[in-house]
Write an enzyme that holds these catalytic residues in place. Structure first.
Site, PDB file in Angstrom:
ATOM      1  N   HIS A  67       0.866  -1.178   0.000  1.00  0.00           N
ATOM      2  CA  HIS A  67       0.000   0.000   0.000  1.00  0.00           C
ATOM      3  C   HIS A  67       0.908   1.235   0.000  1.00  0.00           C
ATOM      4  CE1 HIS A  67      -3.454   2.365   2.242  1.00  0.00           C
ATOM      5  NE2 HIS A  67      -2.999   2.994   1.200  1.00  0.00           N
ATOM      6  N   GLU A 120       0.692   8.023  -3.146  1.00  0.00           N
ATOM      7  CA  GLU A 120       1.635   7.659  -2.087  1.00  0.00           C
ATOM      8  C   GLU A 120       2.842   8.595  -2.059  1.00  0.00           C
ATOM      9  OE1 GLU A 120       1.265   5.389   0.403  1.00  0.00           O
ATOM     10  OE2 GLU A 120      -0.781   5.240  -0.342  1.00  0.00           O
ATOM     11  N   HIS A 124       3.028  10.727   1.212  1.00  0.00           N
ATOM     12  CA  HIS A 124       4.017  10.155   2.141  1.00  0.00           C
ATOM     13  C   HIS A 124       5.471  10.306   1.688  1.00  0.00           C
ATOM     14  CE1 HIS A 124       0.684   8.377   4.362  1.00  0.00           C
ATOM     15  NE2 HIS A 124       0.205   7.939   3.214  1.00  0.00           N
TER      16      HIS A 124
END
Ligand SMILES: *[C@@H]1O[C@H](CO)[C@@H](O)[C@H](O)[C@H]1NC(C)=O
Ligand SMILES: *[C@@H]1O[C@H](CO)[C@@H](O)[C@H](O)[C@H]1NC(C)=O
Ligand SMILES: *[C@@H]1O[C@H](CO)[C@@H](O)[C@H](O)[C@H]1NC(C)=O
Ligand SMILES: *[C@@H]1O[C@H](CO)[C@@H](O)[C@H](O)[C@H]1NC(C)=O
Length: 261
Positions: A67, A120, A124
């Site tokens: 993920h 992502e 992040h």
């Protein structure tokens, strides 16, 4: 007078710290550990089906996939979206395309294959910049794939008799113990409930790493807090009934096989 100046000092300090945490410029070194989140594809499809969306698992996918890798501060979902200027550029990670397609796909039907990677990275990857080994897209995605390659979650669960099944269900505690035994560190995981069948599935497994990318216990988990005795449970606030998000405190969950392809 003394009390007042102390109050002013404290108030000022709080103001400064909250600005650092919530202001536009997030301190990029402001994280303590890394969380590697894995999806079980079948459960990921439950998520998309719950949202009324289509789901597609590429035939090359045979097990748990990535993920994301999340720079984290214990007990928070921070930091995130650390630098708007670091736009995602797929060209920078094109050399990883084969590995990304098999190990880090997005299961939502009909969206661009880069959608999950872009999300992502923006949310992040931009927060990992303070760590030289994770600087820039290529390092961030490559290191995340490397961490994923080192661990075979399907195998770890199977070693404790936890195999994908359409019939057998598993206790969250048994899944916790299997992971702890195989990884050697305290994990975390999440469950998801299928709105149609009302079945609860094991959805994500979270493993934690320090800034040297060495496995570590996921912070904040005391084994004694994981589950509660039924008598004590009655007194617990709902939110603390199960440490594992959306997993039942007692009762078992599905680890359903991959879709037949
Ligand atoms: C954000 O990223 C841009 C582009 O890489 C860089 O020039 C800038 O210094 C970064 N901003 C902060 C606050 O770190
Ligand atoms: C990815 O990381 C590995 C291990 O550090 C390294 O050997 C490889 O060259 C890297 N791949 C790319 C495309 O940078
Ligand atoms: C992980 O382990 C499973 C079960 O032992 C095996 O079938 C699979 O090929 C392994 N995956 C990788 C990528 O090695
Ligand atoms: C464990 O994961 C759940 C699910 O997201 C989360 O709510 C909880 O805060 C995590 N616990 C810790 C200590 O990280």
């Amino acid at each position: 007078m003394m009390e007042l100046s102390r109050f002013l000092f404290v108030a000022c300090f709080l103001l400064v710290s909250s600005e650092v945490l919530t202001g536009r410029v997030v301190e990029r070194e402001d994280f303590e550990f890394l969380l590697l989140a894995h999806f079980w594809p079948t459960a990921s499809c439950v998520y998309f089906h719950n949202e009324g969306k289509g789901c597609y698992v590429p035939p090359a996918v045979k097990g748990w996939t990535i993920h994301g890798l999340w720079p984290s501060i214990p007990g928070t979902e921070k930091p995130d979206y650390c630098n708007d200027s670091m736009k995602f550029n797929y060209n920078e990670i094109q050399d990883l395309s084969q590995r990304l397609a098999v190990n880090w796909p997005c299961y939502e039907e009909g969206v661009s294959k880069t959608e999950l990677w872009e999300h992502e990275w923006t949310k992040h990857g931009t927060c990992a910049y303070s760590l030289p080994i994770l600087q820039g897209e290529l390092r961030f995605f490559n290191q995340t794939l490397n961490l994923h390659d080192k661990i075979n979650i399907t195998k770890i669960l199977a070693a404790s008799g936890i195999l994908p099944s359409t019939e057998k269900k598993y206790l969250p505690m048994d899944i916790f113990n299997a992971l702890k035994k195989g990884v050697g560190k305290i994990p975390n995981f999440t469950c998801i409930k299928d709105k149609k069948t009302e079945w609860t599935h094991l959805e994500q497994i979270w493993l934690c790493y320090d800034k040297q990318l060495q496995p570590m216990d996921c912070p904040g988990v005391a084994q004694s807090k994981l589950f509660f005795q039924s008598k004590a449970e009655k007194e617990m606030p709902v939110s603390s009934k199960s440490y594992f998000q959306d997993c039942p405190h007692s009762g078992s969950i599905y680890y359903y096989p991959l879709p037949t392809q």
